[in-house]
Design a protein around this motif. Structure first.
Motif, PDB file in Angstrom:
ATOM      1  N   LYS A 104       0.747  -1.175  -0.174  1.00  0.00           N
ATOM      2  CA  LYS A 104       0.033   0.105  -0.015  1.00  0.00           C
ATOM      3  C   LYS A 104       0.911   1.165   0.067  1.00  0.00           C
ATOM      4  CE  LYS A 104      -3.645  -2.335   2.711  1.00  0.00           C
ATOM      5  NZ  LYS A 104      -4.914  -2.052   2.380  1.00  0.00           N
ATOM      6  N   PRO A 105       0.257   2.230  -0.497  1.00  0.00           N
ATOM      7  CA  PRO A 105       1.192   3.448  -0.612  1.00  0.00           C
ATOM      8  C   PRO A 105       1.105   4.051   0.853  1.00  0.00           C
ATOM      9  CG  PRO A 105      -0.888   3.886  -1.834  1.00  0.00           C
ATOM     10  CD  PRO A 105      -0.866   2.320  -1.393  1.00  0.00           C
ATOM     11  N   VAL A 106       2.329   4.833   1.223  1.00  0.00           N
ATOM     12  CA  VAL A 106       2.743   5.632   2.321  1.00  0.00           C
ATOM     13  C   VAL A 106       2.628   7.075   1.809  1.00  0.00           C
ATOM     14  CG1 VAL A 106       4.328   5.778   4.195  1.00  0.00           C
ATOM     15  CG2 VAL A 106       3.549   3.484   3.357  1.00  0.00           C
ATOM     16  N   THR A 107       2.026   7.917   2.647  1.00  0.00           N
ATOM     17  CA  THR A 107       2.028   9.341   2.306  1.00  0.00           C
ATOM     18  C   THR A 107       2.421  10.176   3.619  1.00  0.00           C
ATOM     19  OG1 THR A 107      -0.337   9.357   2.765  1.00  0.00           O
ATOM     20  CG2 THR A 107       0.320   8.876   0.538  1.00  0.00           C
ATOM     21  N   PRO A 108       2.788  11.322   3.316  1.00  0.00           N
ATOM     22  CA  PRO A 108       3.019  12.195   4.544  1.00  0.00           C
ATOM     23  C   PRO A 108       1.829  12.174   5.688  1.00  0.00           C
ATOM     24  CG  PRO A 108       3.780  13.307   2.405  1.00  0.00           C
ATOM     25  CD  PRO A 108       3.105  12.237   2.152  1.00  0.00           C
ATOM     26  N   GLY A 109       2.189  12.185   6.820  1.00  0.00           N
ATOM     27  CA  GLY A 109       1.165  12.072   7.895  1.00  0.00           C
ATOM     28  C   GLY A 109       1.420  10.907   8.472  1.00  0.00           C
ATOM     29  N   ASP A 110       1.822   9.765   7.654  1.00  0.00           N
ATOM     30  CA  ASP A 110       1.769   8.529   8.139  1.00  0.00           C
ATOM     31  C   ASP A 110       2.901   8.225   9.316  1.00  0.00           C
ATOM     32  OD1 ASP A 110      -0.489   7.629   6.668  1.00  0.00           O
ATOM     33  OD2 ASP A 110       0.734   6.634   4.984  1.00  0.00           O
ATOM     34  N   ARG A 111       2.722   7.144   9.926  1.00  0.00           N
ATOM     35  CA  ARG A 111       3.818   6.664  10.912  1.00  0.00           C
ATOM     36  C   ARG A 111       4.060   5.022  10.446  1.00  0.00           C
ATOM     37  NH1 ARG A 111       3.645   4.149  16.153  1.00  0.00           N
ATOM     38  NH2 ARG A 111       5.363   4.976  17.463  1.00  0.00           N
ATOM     39  N   ILE A 112       5.409   5.020   9.875  1.00  0.00           N
ATOM     40  CA  ILE A 112       5.796   3.690   9.637  1.00  0.00           C
ATOM     41  C   ILE A 112       6.192   3.134  10.907  1.00  0.00           C
ATOM     42  CG2 ILE A 112       7.226   2.167   7.935  1.00  0.00           C
ATOM     43  CD1 ILE A 112       7.338   4.630   6.241  1.00  0.00           C
ATOM     44  N   GLU A 113       5.927   1.754  11.114  1.00  0.00           N
ATOM     45  CA  GLU A 113       6.640   0.974  12.097  1.00  0.00           C
ATOM     46  C   GLU A 113       7.183  -0.172  11.190  1.00  0.00           C
ATOM     47  OE1 GLU A 113       3.716  -0.462  14.804  1.00  0.00           O
ATOM     48  OE2 GLU A 113       3.494   1.358  15.780  1.00  0.00           O
ATOM     49  N   TRP A 126      24.005 -10.670   9.960  1.00  0.00           N
ATOM     50  CA  TRP A 126      22.491 -10.891  10.553  1.00  0.00           C
ATOM     51  C   TRP A 126      21.632 -10.929   9.355  1.00  0.00           C
ATOM     52  CZ3 TRP A 126      26.515  -9.061  13.355  1.00  0.00           C
ATOM     53  CH2 TRP A 126      26.588  -9.249  14.819  1.00  0.00           C
ATOM     54  N   PHE A 127      20.540 -11.698   9.641  1.00  0.00           N
ATOM     55  CA  PHE A 127      19.506 -12.022   8.532  1.00  0.00           C
ATOM     56  C   PHE A 127      18.390 -11.538   9.443  1.00  0.00           C
ATOM     57  CE2 PHE A 127      22.986 -14.776   7.082  1.00  0.00           C
ATOM     58  CZ  PHE A 127      23.118 -14.580   5.979  1.00  0.00           C
ATOM     59  N   TYR A 128      17.484 -10.727   8.730  1.00  0.00           N
ATOM     60  CA  TYR A 128      16.154 -10.245   9.246  1.00  0.00           C
ATOM     61  C   TYR A 128      14.949 -10.145   8.168  1.00  0.00           C
ATOM     62  CZ  TYR A 128      18.640  -8.180  13.105  1.00  0.00           C
ATOM     63  OH  TYR A 128      19.175  -7.873  14.609  1.00  0.00           O
ATOM     64  N   ARG A 129      13.631 -10.320   8.925  1.00  0.00           N
ATOM     65  CA  ARG A 129      12.680 -10.306   8.345  1.00  0.00           C
ATOM     66  C   ARG A 129      12.042  -8.956   8.640  1.00  0.00           C
ATOM     67  NH1 ARG A 129       8.665 -11.122   5.054  1.00  0.00           N
ATOM     68  NH2 ARG A 129       6.572 -11.227   5.721  1.00  0.00           N
ATOM     69  N   GLY A 130      11.740  -8.242   7.594  1.00  0.00           N
ATOM     70  CA  GLY A 130      11.191  -6.898   7.799  1.00  0.00           C
ATOM     71  C   GLY A 130       9.574  -6.752   7.548  1.00  0.00           C
ATOM     72  N   GLU A 131       8.694  -6.189   8.432  1.00  0.00           N
ATOM     73  CA  GLU A 131       7.544  -5.758   7.782  1.00  0.00           C
ATOM     74  C   GLU A 131       7.263  -4.216   8.021  1.00  0.00           C
ATOM     75  OE1 GLU A 131       4.967  -9.913   8.282  1.00  0.00           O
ATOM     76  OE2 GLU A 131       4.839  -8.397  10.069  1.00  0.00           O
ATOM     77  N   ALA A 132       6.961  -3.531   7.192  1.00  0.00           N
ATOM     78  CA  ALA A 132       6.694  -2.086   7.349  1.00  0.00           C
ATOM     79  C   ALA A 132       5.082  -1.918   7.567  1.00  0.00           C
ATOM     80  CB  ALA A 132       7.156  -1.250   6.171  1.00  0.00           C
ATOM     81  N   LYS A 133       4.468  -1.380   8.686  1.00  0.00           N
ATOM     82  CA  LYS A 133       3.172  -1.250   9.064  1.00  0.00           C
ATOM     83  C   LYS A 133       2.762   0.127   9.080  1.00  0.00           C
ATOM     84  CE  LYS A 133       2.871  -5.737  10.904  1.00  0.00           C
ATOM     85  NZ  LYS A 133       2.418  -6.729  11.901  1.00  0.00           N
ATOM     86  N   VAL A 134       1.882   0.434   8.770  1.00  0.00           N
ATOM     87  CA  VAL A 134       1.057   1.929   9.028  1.00  0.00           C
ATOM     88  C   VAL A 134      -0.367   1.545   9.570  1.00  0.00           C
ATOM     89  CG1 VAL A 134       0.140   4.094   8.085  1.00  0.00           C
ATOM     90  CG2 VAL A 134       2.299   3.132   7.213  1.00  0.00           C
TER      91      VAL A 134
END
Length: 151
Positions: A104-113, A126-134
């Protein structure tokens, strides 16, 4: 389990600046919360309209570039890995990106985790799995690796 992996910690901007060489406009995390050693952590990025990428991506319809979200994941994992080894005298080098998906698109005003979970550690990699959530919704994901080396 050792004490570092069971304790929950936070890294504010001063801690991040003390371990990462990145600076504005390429520092893409504001803080890291819920750090459990190098096992898990959540990087926070507050997306604001005055960031330089929005001048060209895209005028009148600003969208956070996916590649910058991947870099935010990498910076979060980098701080976690560096902090787990003491954070000084080491550099972190981004090595691989696998299974990257943008949901999904992320726009100004969003807080990404950036939810980063360690998959494995082999020697100095190091090997990581990342998930970006808004707002709790998945916006991007990837598997990343990084190497620590002497400065």
């Amino acid at each position: 389990m050792n004490e570092t992996t069971t304790s929950i910690d936070t890294a504010g901007i001063q801690k991040i600046l003390s371990v990462l060489p990145h600076r504005y406009p390429f520092l893409l995390i504001d803080k890291i919360v819920d750090i459990r050693g190098d096992e898990f952590g959540i990087g926070i990025k507050n997306v604001t309209a005055n960031e330089p990428q929005f001048m060209g991506h895209f005028p009148g319809n600003p969208i956070m570039p996916g590649v910058l979200m991947i870099e935010g994941m990498a910076q979060t994992g980098g701080v976690m890995a560096l902090t787990s080894v003491g954070g000084t005298g080491k550099l972190v080098f981004f090595m691989t990106i696998d299974k990257a998906k943008f949901r999904k698109p992320v726009t100004p005003g969003d807080r990404i985790e950036y939810h980063m979970t360690k998959i494995a550690k082999k020697r100095n990699i190091w090997f990581y799995r990342g998930e970006a959530k808004v707002d709790g919704k998945l916006v991007a994901e990837a598997e990343l690796s990084a190497m620590l080396a002497d400065a």
